[in-house]
Write an enzyme that holds these catalytic residues in place. Structure first.
Site, short mmCIF file in Angstrom:
data_model
loop_
_atom_site.label_atom_id
_atom_site.label_comp_id
_atom_site.label_asym_id
_atom_site.label_seq_id
_atom_site.Cartn_x
_atom_site.Cartn_y
_atom_site.Cartn_z
N LYS A 27 -94.89 29.71 35.48
CA LYS A 27 -93.67 29.26 36.16
C LYS A 27 -93.88 27.98 36.97
O LYS A 27 -92.92 27.22 37.17
CB LYS A 27 -93.14 30.37 37.08
CG LYS A 27 -92.62 31.58 36.32
CD LYS A 27 -91.99 32.59 37.26
CE LYS A 27 -91.48 33.80 36.49
NZ LYS A 27 -90.74 34.74 37.37
N GLY A 32 -97.60 33.71 43.75
CA GLY A 32 -97.32 33.02 42.49
C GLY A 32 -95.92 32.44 42.43
O GLY A 32 -95.20 32.38 43.44
#
Length: 250
Positions: free
Chosen positions: A64, A130
């Site tokens: 991502k 993350g």
């Protein structure tokens, strides 16, 4: 036939492929959705080149953030978050244009908002650092909550699990799990927290949706906490993905 897909590694847990192919069948849309399980993000240009009928991609762990450098542009919201999980693929002559968006924040905020009580829920712990956690942070702040990231490691602007005391749990009583701990098949795992300090004012939100009820959620339920998994968020993300792919930008 148009093609859509998902990039990430691994993809054994993927919900998107069955969801979108069923939707295409139900609505008579001449398209298919496939998984592109690529062990490195450097393989993305090859995926694009070999699939000229590709119109859109979803992006999952662990790409991502890494995917951004491969894109021609990203939406202001995705830029502010620092992560992309939707890519629109368009063609201008011989050139392929990739634009990144983030539907995580849309799905999450719409899913958790009804659980929040402004009287009790003012501070949140975000477990993990993350790409998904960045969107969760953006979403929680947009809903007026103060946030703190929690990591296993010492990192700037984070605290470690060993620092989470019962007092911290009472103060930061919205806890969002953005880690894979507890995901199938390792369902016996959960974040190390003082669950005994939780009560009916605690919200435990797990981005995991397989299994339906993680150990993290079960431990909270035993103390009377309100819990939710990531399935509704995933459905809301899917709706947003389709709009981004078809140019209905938010």
């Amino acid at each position: 036939m148009d093609k859509y897909g998902l990039i990430g590694y691994p993809l054994g847990h993927s919900f998107s492929i069955s969801y979108f192919n069923q939707r295409f069948a139900d609505e008579g849309i001449n398209a298919k959705y496939v998984n592109f399980e690529i062990p490195t993000i450097d393989e993305l240009p090859e995926v694009i080149a070999k699939n000229p009928e590709l119109r859109g991609l979803n992006v999952t762990i662990p790409y991502k953030e890494k995917v951004i450098e491969f894109l021609d542009s990203i939406s202001p919201e995705a830029r502010a978050i620092g992560a992309v999980n939707v890519i629109r693929v368009t063609h201008e002559g011989n050139k392929t244009i990739l634009k990144g968006f983030n539907s995580d924040v849309i799905g999450f905020t719409q899913s958790i908002e009804s659980m929040l009580d402004k009287k009790w829920h003012k501070k949140a712990l975000i477990l993990g650092t993350g790409g998904a956690s960045k969107a969760i942070n953006f979403g929680l702040k947009s809903l007026g909550l103060e946030t703190v990231f929690v990591s296993r490691y010492e990192r700037p602007e984070t605290i470690q699990y060993k620092m989470i005391t019962p007092e911290v749990i009472k103060e930061y009583n919205v806890i969002v799990n953005c880690t894979p701990l507890g995901m199938y098949p390792k369902t016996e795992e959960c974040p190390e927290l003082p669950y005994e300090a939780m009560d009916s004012h605690t919200i435990l939100y797990d981005l995991i949706y397989n299994p339906d009820q993680t150990l993290f959620m079960r431990k909270g339920l035993e103390r009377g906490a309100n819990v939710k998994n990531g399935l509704e968020m995933l459905l809301l993300q899917a709706f947003a993905s389709w709009e981004f792919w078809n140019g209905k930008e938010k």
